[in-house]
Design an enzyme around this catalytic site. Sequence first.
Site, PDB file in Angstrom:
ATOM      1  N   LYS A   1       0.862  -1.183   0.000  1.00 20.29           N
ATOM      2  CA  LYS A   1       0.000   0.000   0.000  1.00 20.29           C
ATOM      3  C   LYS A   1       0.892   1.224   0.000  1.00 20.29           C
ATOM      4  O   LYS A   1       1.705   1.415   0.905  1.00 20.29           O
ATOM      5  CB  LYS A   1      -0.909  -0.001   1.221  1.00 20.29           C
ATOM      6  CG  LYS A   1      -1.760   1.246   1.320  1.00 20.29           C
ATOM      7  CD  LYS A   1      -2.803   1.137   2.391  1.00 20.29           C
ATOM      8  CE  LYS A   1      -3.623   2.411   2.463  1.00 20.29           C
ATOM      9  NZ  LYS A   1      -4.658   2.315   3.504  1.00 20.29           N
TER      10      LYS A   1
ATOM     11  N   GLU B   1       7.419  -6.842   1.176  1.00 20.63           N
ATOM     12  CA  GLU B   1       6.201  -6.720   1.994  1.00 20.63           C
ATOM     13  C   GLU B   1       5.255  -7.904   1.739  1.00 20.63           C
ATOM     14  O   GLU B   1       4.694  -8.474   2.671  1.00 20.63           O
ATOM     15  CB  GLU B   1       5.473  -5.411   1.684  1.00 20.63           C
ATOM     16  CG  GLU B   1       6.122  -4.167   2.273  1.00 20.63           C
ATOM     17  CD  GLU B   1       5.853  -4.022   3.774  1.00 20.63           C
ATOM     18  OE1 GLU B   1       5.198  -4.899   4.370  1.00 20.63           O
ATOM     19  OE2 GLU B   1       6.302  -3.011   4.347  1.00 20.63           O
TER      20      GLU B   1
ATOM     21  N   LYS C   1       1.241   9.893   5.589  1.00 22.29           N
ATOM     22  CA  LYS C   1       1.373   8.538   6.110  1.00 22.29           C
ATOM     23  C   LYS C   1       2.678   7.900   5.630  1.00 22.29           C
ATOM     24  O   LYS C   1       2.795   6.677   5.551  1.00 22.29           O
ATOM     25  CB  LYS C   1       0.151   7.708   5.692  1.00 22.29           C
ATOM     26  CG  LYS C   1      -1.177   8.308   6.191  1.00 22.29           C
ATOM     27  CD  LYS C   1      -2.361   7.364   5.995  1.00 22.29           C
ATOM     28  CE  LYS C   1      -3.652   7.989   6.542  1.00 22.29           C
ATOM     29  NZ  LYS C   1      -4.800   7.060   6.435  1.00 22.29           N
TER      30      LYS C   1
ATOM     31  N   TYR D   1     -15.091   1.160  -7.114  1.00 22.13           N
ATOM     32  CA  TYR D   1     -16.357   1.881  -6.926  1.00 22.13           C
ATOM     33  C   TYR D   1     -17.235   1.722  -8.158  1.00 22.13           C
ATOM     34  O   TYR D   1     -18.404   2.086  -8.133  1.00 22.13           O
ATOM     35  CB  TYR D   1     -16.079   3.358  -6.616  1.00 22.13           C
ATOM     36  CG  TYR D   1     -15.218   3.498  -5.366  1.00 22.13           C
ATOM     37  CD1 TYR D   1     -15.785   3.372  -4.099  1.00 22.13           C
ATOM     38  CD2 TYR D   1     -13.834   3.690  -5.449  1.00 22.13           C
ATOM     39  CE1 TYR D   1     -15.003   3.446  -2.952  1.00 22.13           C
ATOM     40  CE2 TYR D   1     -13.044   3.765  -4.310  1.00 22.13           C
ATOM     41  CZ  TYR D   1     -13.631   3.644  -3.070  1.00 22.13           C
ATOM     42  OH  TYR D   1     -12.855   3.697  -1.940  1.00 22.13           O
TER      43      TYR D   1
ATOM     44  N   SER E   1     -10.096   5.634  -4.781  1.00 23.78           N
ATOM     45  CA  SER E   1     -11.043   6.742  -4.948  1.00 23.78           C
ATOM     46  C   SER E   1     -10.565   7.766  -5.979  1.00 23.78           C
ATOM     47  O   SER E   1     -11.366   8.258  -6.784  1.00 23.78           O
ATOM     48  CB  SER E   1     -11.286   7.416  -3.603  1.00 23.78           C
ATOM     49  OG  SER E   1     -10.060   7.852  -3.030  1.00 23.78           O
TER      50      SER E   1
ATOM     51  N   ARG F   1     -10.610   9.961   1.734  1.00 33.05           N
ATOM     52  CA  ARG F   1     -10.453  10.642   3.026  1.00 33.05           C
ATOM     53  C   ARG F   1     -11.543  11.683   3.222  1.00 33.05           C
ATOM     54  O   ARG F   1     -11.956  11.941   4.354  1.00 33.05           O
ATOM     55  CB  ARG F   1      -9.048  11.232   3.148  1.00 33.05           C
ATOM     56  CG  ARG F   1      -7.992  10.128   3.235  1.00 33.05           C
ATOM     57  CD  ARG F   1      -6.580  10.671   3.355  1.00 33.05           C
ATOM     58  NE  ARG F   1      -5.599   9.595   3.200  1.00 33.05           N
ATOM     59  CZ  ARG F   1      -4.295   9.786   3.043  1.00 33.05           C
ATOM     60  NH1 ARG F   1      -3.801  11.010   3.039  1.00 33.05           N
ATOM     61  NH2 ARG F   1      -3.476   8.755   2.919  1.00 33.05           N
TER      62      ARG F   1
ATOM     63  N   LYS G   1      -2.147  -1.453  -3.951  1.00 36.08           N
ATOM     64  CA  LYS G   1      -3.004  -0.269  -3.928  1.00 36.08           C
ATOM     65  C   LYS G   1      -2.157   0.974  -4.038  1.00 36.08           C
ATOM     66  O   LYS G   1      -1.152   1.047  -3.316  1.00 36.08           O
ATOM     67  CB  LYS G   1      -3.759  -0.306  -2.587  1.00 36.08           C
ATOM     68  CG  LYS G   1      -4.600   0.887  -2.289  1.00 36.08           C
ATOM     69  CD  LYS G   1      -5.232   0.717  -0.934  1.00 36.08           C
ATOM     70  CE  LYS G   1      -5.983   1.976  -0.612  1.00 36.08           C
ATOM     71  NZ  LYS G   1      -6.385   2.009   0.761  1.00 36.08           N
TER      72      LYS G   1
HETATM   73  C1  PBG Z   1      -7.237   3.656   5.377  1.00 37.63           C
HETATM   74  C2  PBG Z   1      -7.675   3.392   3.992  1.00 37.63           C
HETATM   75  C3  PBG Z   1      -7.530   4.291   2.937  1.00 37.63           C
HETATM   76  C4  PBG Z   1      -8.125   3.719   1.827  1.00 37.63           C
HETATM   77  C5  PBG Z   1      -8.634   2.483   2.209  1.00 37.63           C
HETATM   78  N1  PBG Z   1      -8.329   2.284   3.560  1.00 37.63           N
HETATM   79  C6  PBG Z   1      -6.978   5.662   2.897  1.00 37.63           C
HETATM   80  C7  PBG Z   1      -5.675   5.960   3.487  1.00 37.63           C
HETATM   81  O1  PBG Z   1      -4.786   5.120   3.623  1.00 37.63           O
HETATM   82  O2  PBG Z   1      -5.537   7.120   3.877  1.00 37.63           O
HETATM   83  C8  PBG Z   1      -8.197   4.391   0.496  1.00 37.63           C
HETATM   84  C9  PBG Z   1      -9.155   3.848  -0.491  1.00 37.63           C
HETATM   85  C10 PBG Z   1      -9.463   4.762  -1.608  1.00 37.63           C
HETATM   86  O3  PBG Z   1      -8.814   5.802  -1.830  1.00 37.63           O
HETATM   87  O4  PBG Z   1     -10.420   4.444  -2.330  1.00 37.63           O
HETATM   88  N2  PBG Z   1      -6.827   2.633   6.155  1.00 37.63           N
END
Ligand code: PBG
Length: 332
Positions: A199, A239, A223, A319, A280, A209, A254
């Site tokens: 990730k 990982e 992050k 989505y 997203s 968010r 991701k």
């Molecule tokens: C947080 C989480 C995130 C997403 C899924 N779980 C956002 C982040 O790490 O800040 C993002 C999914 C998306 O953007 O559609 N644990």
Amino acid sequence: MRMSYPYVRPRRMRRDEFSRRLMRETVLTANDLIYPVFVHELAGRAPVGSMPGVERLSVDELLRVAETAAELRIPALALFPVTAPEAKSLDAAAAWDDEGLVQRAVFALKSRFPELGVITDVALDPYTSHGQDGLIDENGYVLNDETVDALVKQALSHARAGADIVAPSDMMDGRIGEIRAALEMDDHIHTRILAYSAKYASAFYGPFRDAVGSAAALGKADKATYQMDPANSDEALREVSLDLAEGADMIMIKPGLPYLDIVRRVKDEFGAPTFVYQVSGEFAMLKAAAINGWLDERKVALEALTAIKRAGADGVLTYYALDAARWLRESA
Ligand code: PBG
């Protein structure tokens, strides 16, 4: 008169629909789709501004959407809670409240639609007042081992509520092994773990968010001390290999489209059930261009999902899941 002619003409096979169909390598179906949904404590539905067409749902509305998803033969939903500001805290205790929103939503879904797979997100960001995925020290640094203890409690609470798959999306070290051990000891031997192994610290999560309300809590913080550097590729293999060794049943990469090189490397190296989150921001880009009339939404969405599968994904969180399943049904 031409001097030479090509004997080998790749265009021969592309000439007609029948031969294009015969040599098609990748075929997207509803079986490849997982639908991420946002649940809130309020009644009814509320739109997400930066994701036109996506709504936050009450548990009742979630059941309606689940019925549609099941009818379209989508194998699973992934739940993301929108937590009220007053339920957020420094210790994120609401994350393992057996009566919490996610737990109630899982229970309601599994009671009504036992065949539909339910995936829960294991991470603290919906529950922390600062919006980080873990517990922080006085400098704001996300503490690894203390966070893993909290994630274990959260995952167990999800499993007790009936979740089929728990999906740690937090990127702490060692959490898969700890969660696996706790699930085994608590008799949840069938609960699968979908590890968000690779990730990335991506700017493509912006609209998510907004949707869950962690953007405001996070402010200018990022992050980068736990999610991966978008510049790295070998690190993703490391990982994934750790998460598989610790007991992950499925692994995730991701975001999706900008990271297909990682998907291919991971699939080739491990041959494990591999999933991709079309996040997203990817959705928002396609949607915005479609709304402006700049892209043909149906064509680009199906092309992007097919490309993700071609790169090696066994399934895609998107989505677009409901729309894609409908479009695929129409063209079948
Ligand atoms: C947080 C989480 C995130 C997403 C899924 N779980 C956002 C982040 O790490 O800040 C993002 C999914 C998306 O953007 O559609 N644990």
